[in-house]
Design a protein around this motif. Structure first.
Motif, PDB file in Angstrom:
ATOM      1  N   UNK A  96      15.557  10.952  -0.865  1.00 24.00           N
ATOM      2  CA  UNK A  96      16.096  11.125  -2.203  1.00 24.00           C
ATOM      3  C   UNK A  96      17.485  11.728  -2.176  1.00 24.00           C
ATOM      4  N   UNK A  97      18.157  11.759  -1.060  1.00 25.95           N
ATOM      5  CA  UNK A  97      19.500  12.308  -0.947  1.00 25.95           C
ATOM      6  C   UNK A  97      20.538  11.304  -1.384  1.00 25.95           C
ATOM      7  N   UNK A  98      21.816  11.716  -1.253  1.00 27.71           N
ATOM      8  CA  UNK A  98      22.937  10.837  -1.554  1.00 27.71           C
ATOM      9  C   UNK A  98      23.070   9.803  -0.431  1.00 27.71           C
ATOM     10  N   UNK A  99      23.222   8.555  -0.817  1.00 24.80           N
ATOM     11  CA  UNK A  99      23.409   7.506   0.194  1.00 24.80           C
ATOM     12  C   UNK A  99      24.748   6.819  -0.003  1.00 24.80           C
ATOM     13  N   UNK A 100      25.320   6.374   1.110  1.00 21.68           N
ATOM     14  CA  UNK A 100      26.611   5.702   1.078  1.00 21.68           C
ATOM     15  C   UNK A 100      26.569   4.474   1.967  1.00 21.68           C
ATOM     16  N   UNK A 101      27.240   3.436   1.519  1.00 27.35           N
ATOM     17  CA  UNK A 101      27.319   2.199   2.287  1.00 27.35           C
ATOM     18  C   UNK A 101      28.709   1.579   2.154  1.00 27.35           C
ATOM     19  N   UNK A 102      29.222   0.981   3.220  1.00 24.29           N
ATOM     20  CA  UNK A 102      28.658   1.019   4.567  1.00 24.29           C
ATOM     21  C   UNK A 102      28.897   2.358   5.228  1.00 24.29           C
ATOM     22  N   UNK A 103      28.315   2.591   6.370  1.00 26.68           N
ATOM     23  CA  UNK A 103      28.556   3.829   7.098  1.00 26.68           C
ATOM     24  C   UNK A 103      29.863   3.764   7.875  1.00 26.68           C
ATOM     25  N   UNK A 104      30.219   2.583   8.297  1.00 29.37           N
ATOM     26  CA  UNK A 104      31.468   2.386   9.032  1.00 29.37           C
ATOM     27  C   UNK A 104      32.135   1.112   8.518  1.00 29.37           C
ATOM     28  N   UNK A 105      33.470   1.164   8.461  1.00 29.49           N
ATOM     29  CA  UNK A 105      34.222   0.001   8.040  1.00 29.49           C
ATOM     30  C   UNK A 105      35.514  -0.052   8.845  1.00 29.49           C
ATOM     31  N   UNK A 106      35.729  -1.173   9.509  1.00 31.08           N
ATOM     32  CA  UNK A 106      36.977  -1.393  10.227  1.00 31.08           C
ATOM     33  C   UNK A 106      37.684  -2.544   9.532  1.00 31.08           C
ATOM     34  N   UNK A 107      38.938  -2.336   9.206  1.00 28.36           N
ATOM     35  CA  UNK A 107      39.678  -3.357   8.489  1.00 28.36           C
ATOM     36  C   UNK A 107      41.100  -3.421   9.005  1.00 28.36           C
ATOM     37  N   UNK A 108      41.752  -4.497   8.679  1.00 27.24           N
ATOM     38  CA  UNK A 108      43.149  -4.636   9.060  1.00 27.24           C
ATOM     39  C   UNK A 108      44.027  -4.148   7.919  1.00 27.24           C
ATOM     40  N   UNK A 109      45.169  -3.629   8.292  1.00 29.68           N
ATOM     41  CA  UNK A 109      46.135  -3.151   7.308  1.00 29.68           C
ATOM     42  C   UNK A 109      46.421  -4.241   6.284  1.00 29.68           C
ATOM     43  N   UNK A 110      46.436  -3.843   5.020  1.00 26.94           N
ATOM     44  CA  UNK A 110      46.719  -4.788   3.949  1.00 26.94           C
ATOM     45  C   UNK A 110      45.493  -5.360   3.272  1.00 26.94           C
ATOM     46  N   UNK A 111      44.334  -5.184   3.904  1.00 23.98           N
ATOM     47  CA  UNK A 111      43.095  -5.692   3.316  1.00 23.98           C
ATOM     48  C   UNK A 111      42.548  -4.700   2.288  1.00 23.98           C
ATOM     49  N   UNK A 112      41.703  -5.194   1.404  1.00 22.03           N
ATOM     50  CA  UNK A 112      41.018  -4.347   0.429  1.00 22.03           C
ATOM     51  C   UNK A 112      39.634  -3.993   0.949  1.00 22.03           C
ATOM     52  N   UNK A 113      39.198  -2.789   0.640  1.00 16.51           N
ATOM     53  CA  UNK A 113      37.853  -2.358   1.021  1.00 16.51           C
ATOM     54  C   UNK A 113      37.192  -1.683  -0.168  1.00 16.51           C
ATOM     55  N   UNK A 114      35.865  -1.757  -0.208  1.00 17.01           N
ATOM     56  CA  UNK A 114      35.090  -1.120  -1.266  1.00 17.01           C
ATOM     57  C   UNK A 114      33.905  -0.393  -0.661  1.00 17.01           C
ATOM     58  N   UNK A 115      33.711   0.834  -1.101  1.00  9.62           N
ATOM     59  CA  UNK A 115      32.592   1.649  -0.644  1.00  9.62           C
ATOM     60  C   UNK A 115      31.671   1.929  -1.825  1.00  9.62           C
ATOM     61  N   UNK A 116      30.400   2.125  -1.490  1.00  5.86           N
ATOM     62  CA  UNK A 116      29.424   2.404  -2.539  1.00  5.86           C
ATOM     63  C   UNK A 116      28.761   3.745  -2.294  1.00  5.86           C
ATOM     64  N   UNK A 117      28.451   4.444  -3.380  1.00  7.68           N
ATOM     65  CA  UNK A 117      27.727   5.717  -3.322  1.00  7.68           C
ATOM     66  C   UNK A 117      26.583   5.684  -4.324  1.00  7.68           C
ATOM     67  N   UNK A 124      26.667  12.947   0.767  1.00  5.63           N
ATOM     68  CA  UNK A 124      26.110  11.833   1.513  1.00  5.63           C
ATOM     69  C   UNK A 124      26.644  11.832   2.937  1.00  5.63           C
ATOM     70  N   UNK A 125      26.233  10.846   3.740  1.00  8.12           N
ATOM     71  CA  UNK A 125      26.640  10.789   5.144  1.00  8.12           C
ATOM     72  C   UNK A 125      28.069  10.317   5.352  1.00  8.12           C
ATOM     73  N   UNK A 126      28.689   9.771   4.308  1.00  7.91           N
ATOM     74  CA  UNK A 126      30.071   9.335   4.417  1.00  7.91           C
ATOM     75  C   UNK A 126      30.231   7.902   4.896  1.00  7.91           C
ATOM     76  N   UNK A 127      31.387   7.348   4.600  1.00  9.46           N
ATOM     77  CA  UNK A 127      31.807   6.053   5.132  1.00  9.46           C
ATOM     78  C   UNK A 127      33.064   6.290   5.948  1.00  9.46           C
ATOM     79  N   UNK A 128      32.989   5.947   7.227  1.00  9.58           N
ATOM     80  CA  UNK A 128      34.166   6.130   8.078  1.00  9.58           C
ATOM     81  C   UNK A 128      35.002   4.875   8.053  1.00  9.58           C
ATOM     82  N   UNK A 129      36.212   5.001   7.576  1.00  9.01           N
ATOM     83  CA  UNK A 129      37.131   3.864   7.483  1.00  9.01           C
ATOM     84  C   UNK A 129      38.166   3.934   8.594  1.00  9.01           C
ATOM     85  N   UNK A 130      38.311   2.842   9.295  1.00  9.01           N
ATOM     86  CA  UNK A 130      39.362   2.709  10.301  1.00  9.01           C
ATOM     87  C   UNK A 130      40.243   1.526   9.916  1.00  9.01           C
TER      88      UNK A 130
END
Lengths: 118, 115
Positions: free
Chosen positions: A2-23, A110-116
């Motif tokens: 029942x804790x806070x959840x986040x997705x994705x846990x890891x995200x690797x993207x190239x410069x200039x791309x768009x990313x979206x995280x969920x909580x 939550x556990x966080x989303x690590x963005x690279x």
């Protein structure tokens, strides 16, 4: 769980791309926060929602960042045209409003989303 | 701007000893303080909190002390265990207005428990 959840846990993207995280916050909580954390530092506040209303935004939240919480439940954080400086851990937290039957004020993370960004 | 800071970036203790982690805050208006524990690759985990109308609060194996005169906060961990190894953050905020407020974090103290 029942804790806070986040997705994705890891995200690797190239410069200039768009990313979206969920909580997904704790179900009894109506307040939701986004923070960013870089290596070796404490989390830094980005923005805060009470129900579906975005009530506070940090100056760290540039025009490329947008957050939503359309139904007052889950939230999304989008980063457009990502830059290498956006690489960080993005943390979501939630808390209950005063007067609720559960513990108030305390922010649970939550556990966080690590963005690279390459 | 005002921020929360920590006296020591690293702390090593022997297993079974008591640990004391210190924190200095600069915003005298802050009225709510929280200690978080963060393990590698995980989000901060709530440990204990204290409001400014208190000077001491105890939990299970942990005690938080607040000295408003010198704007100092400490976290005491009794009988430190290997599982206590983590980065510890103090955070401050102002909640007396009735609205939620952002947390201001320090940079953290790395606690290492030695066997």
């Amino acid at each position: 769980d029942t804790g806070v959840s986040q997705n994705p846990r890891h995200k690797i993207t190239k410069r200039g791309q768009n990313v979206t995280f969920r909580c997904d916050p704790i179900s009894e909580h109506n307040r939701l926060y986004w923070y960013r954390q870089t290596l070796g530092q404490g989390p830094e506040f980005l923005t805060y929602f009470q129900n579906e209303a975005q009530l506070e935004k940090s100056r760290l939240l540039s025009d490329r960042f947008s957050a939503e919480r359309p139904k007052g439940s889950f939230s999304t954080l989008e980063i457009q045209r990502t830059e290498q400086g956006d690489s960080a851990m993005y943390l979501c937290a939630s808390s209950a409003r005063q007067g609720a039957r559960v513990r108030t004020d305390t922010q649970y993370f939550g556990p966080g989303t690590r963005l690279t960004v390459l | 701007g005002e921020s929360v800071g920590l006296h020591l970036p690293t702390l090593s203790v022997q297993e079974g000893d008591n640990s004391i982690i210190n924190c200095a805050y600069s915003n005298s208006a802050s009225d709510y303080f929280i200690w978080y524990k963060q393990e590698s690759g995980k989000g901060p985990q709530f440990i204990i909190d204290i409001r400014s109308n208190m000077d001491k609060r105890q939990g299970q194996r942990v005690t938080v002390l607040l000295n408003k005169t010198v704007k100092h906060l400490s976290l005491q961990i009794a009988a430190t265990q290997p599982g206590d190894s983590a980065v510890y953050f103090c955070a401050e905020t102002l909640i007396s207005s009735g609205s939620a407020r952002q947390l201001t974090f320090g940079s953290g103290t790395q606690l290492t428990v030695l066997p």
